[in-house]
Design a protein around this motif. Structure first.
Motif, PDB file in Angstrom:
ATOM      1  N   ASN A  81       0.810  -1.212   0.000  1.00 17.95           N
ATOM      2  CA  ASN A  81       0.000   0.000   0.000  1.00 17.95           C
ATOM      3  C   ASN A  81       0.848   1.269   0.000  1.00 17.95           C
ATOM      4  N   GLU A  99      -0.316   3.935  -2.443  1.00 16.97           N
ATOM      5  CA  GLU A  99      -1.609   4.477  -2.032  1.00 16.97           C
ATOM      6  C   GLU A  99      -1.425   5.513  -0.931  1.00 16.97           C
ATOM      7  N   GLN A 100      -0.518   5.231   0.010  1.00 11.61           N
ATOM      8  CA  GLN A 100      -0.236   6.188   1.077  1.00 11.61           C
ATOM      9  C   GLN A 100       0.372   7.467   0.507  1.00 11.61           C
ATOM     10  N   ASP A 102       0.042   8.647  -2.596  1.00 11.17           N
ATOM     11  CA  ASP A 102      -0.985   9.369  -3.351  1.00 11.17           C
ATOM     12  C   ASP A 102      -1.932  10.103  -2.422  1.00 11.17           C
ATOM     13  N   ASN A 103      -2.335   9.449  -1.339  1.00 14.83           N
ATOM     14  CA  ASN A 103      -3.261  10.064  -0.395  1.00 14.83           C
ATOM     15  C   ASN A 103      -2.664  11.313   0.243  1.00 14.83           C
ATOM     16  N   ALA A 123      -9.139  11.171  -2.178  1.00 12.69           N
ATOM     17  CA  ALA A 123      -8.564   9.836  -2.346  1.00 12.69           C
ATOM     18  C   ALA A 123      -8.937   9.285  -3.724  1.00 12.69           C
ATOM     19  N   HIS A 151      -6.606   6.721  -6.017  1.00 12.82           N
ATOM     20  CA  HIS A 151      -5.338   6.062  -6.323  1.00 12.82           C
ATOM     21  C   HIS A 151      -5.137   5.904  -7.830  1.00 12.82           C
ATOM     22  N   ASN A 152      -6.238   5.935  -8.605  1.00 13.88           N
ATOM     23  CA  ASN A 152      -6.122   5.796 -10.064  1.00 13.88           C
ATOM     24  C   ASN A 152      -5.287   6.919 -10.674  1.00 13.88           C
ATOM     25  N   GLY A 173      -2.701   8.591  -9.243  1.00 12.39           N
ATOM     26  CA  GLY A 173      -1.296   8.300  -9.007  1.00 12.39           C
ATOM     27  C   GLY A 173      -0.796   7.167  -9.883  1.00 12.39           C
ATOM     28  N   GLU A 174      -1.602   6.133 -10.042  1.00  8.94           N
ATOM     29  CA  GLU A 174      -1.221   5.004 -10.895  1.00  8.94           C
ATOM     30  C   GLU A 174      -1.061   5.456 -12.341  1.00  8.94           C
TER      31      GLU A 174
END
Length: 260
Positions: free
Chosen positions: A67, A70-71, A73-74, A80, A82-83, A85-86
């Motif tokens: 994760n 995800e952390q 990106d958050n 929130a 995550h897409n 950042g990906e």
């Protein structure tokens, strides 16, 4: 000193556009390669504070954590998603954009809006993943320069087309903002959910413990972070090499020499 609007109007829209595009490309590159310390040099005070509160802790003794991104990106976004950042990481943004990327990250797509009389934001689209939304980098005019404020998804229509193409015409109409709200609550920290704000408040005011200074839940393996950063950096460099016409053998030789 003059008002924020006066400061902005001291330079032309063309000058602002050049600065915004340059800053946006650098932000995308630094997020692609996970160079957080460098990114903070281009970040607004609000994002710097958000990273301090929500950025992942590091501990060499901890196993790799799936994760991690995800952390990250958050901590770098107010909503929130995550897409986003990906997408940034997989698009391999470099300082020299590809032809397709440059079609989106360009001056004609810039927009401005005022949050209040003294706070102006600029919005720079960088991807259109489907017909219903646009991914944008949002910057704020702060201390006489443009600074990274957010990466978010907005509705392509009507929201994106209702904000201004020039600073003089900028309005407060924009998704996720209430332009008529003048009660003081529409500030930086009010732009994320109340639940998240409560979580942040708990982080800032923890219950007293025997080791008050310790950061909670160290979860990041530095070796993993470095390995992933190198991988993303090489991918971004490969995109830049392709954009300037460098051959694969030339790129591989240059990459190998860079690590000697």
């Amino acid at each position: 000193m003059g008002t924020c609007a006066d400061q902005l109007r001291s330079a032309s829209d063309e000058t602002h556009a050049q600065t915004l595009l340059s800053t946006t490309k650098r932000v995308l590159y630094l997020r692609t390669t996970t160079q957080i310390d460098e990114l903070m040099q281009y970040a607004s005070v609000a994002i710097q504070q958000r990273w301090d509160f929500l950025g992942p802790a590091t501990d060499p003794s901890m196993p790799p954590n799936t994760n991690l991104f995800e952390q990250i990106d958050n901590a770098l976004q107010w909503t929130a998603n995550h897409n986003i950042g990906e997408h940034i990481r997989h698009a391999h943004f470099a300082l020299e954009l590809t032809e397709d990327q440059a079609e989106v990250v360009c001056a004609r797509n810039l927009r401005y809006y005022f949050v209040d009389r003294e706070t102006v934001h600029a919005v720079v689209p960088f991807a259109m993943p489907d017909a219903g939304e646009v991914y944008v980098i949002e910057l704020v005019w702060e201390d006489g320069k443009w600074a990274y404020f957010d990466a978010k998804a907005v509705d392509k229509l009507p929201g994106f087309d209702t904000i201004a193409e020039a600073i003089d015409n900028a309005s407060t109409a924009f998704p996720d903002h209430d332009g008529g709200n003048d009660d003081g609550d529409d500030d930086y920290w009010g732009q994320y959910s109340e639940d998240e704000a409560d979580d942040d408040a708990n982080d800032r005011n923890p219950e007293p413990t025997s080791d008050y200074a310790a950061k909670p839940e160290p979860v990041v393996n530095p070796s993993q972070l470095i390995s992933d950063s190198i991988r993303h950096a090489l991918a971004a460099a490969a995109s830049a090499a392709k954009a300037v016409g460098m051959s694969e053998p030339e790129f591989l030789e240059l990459a190998a020499n860079s690590f000697k």
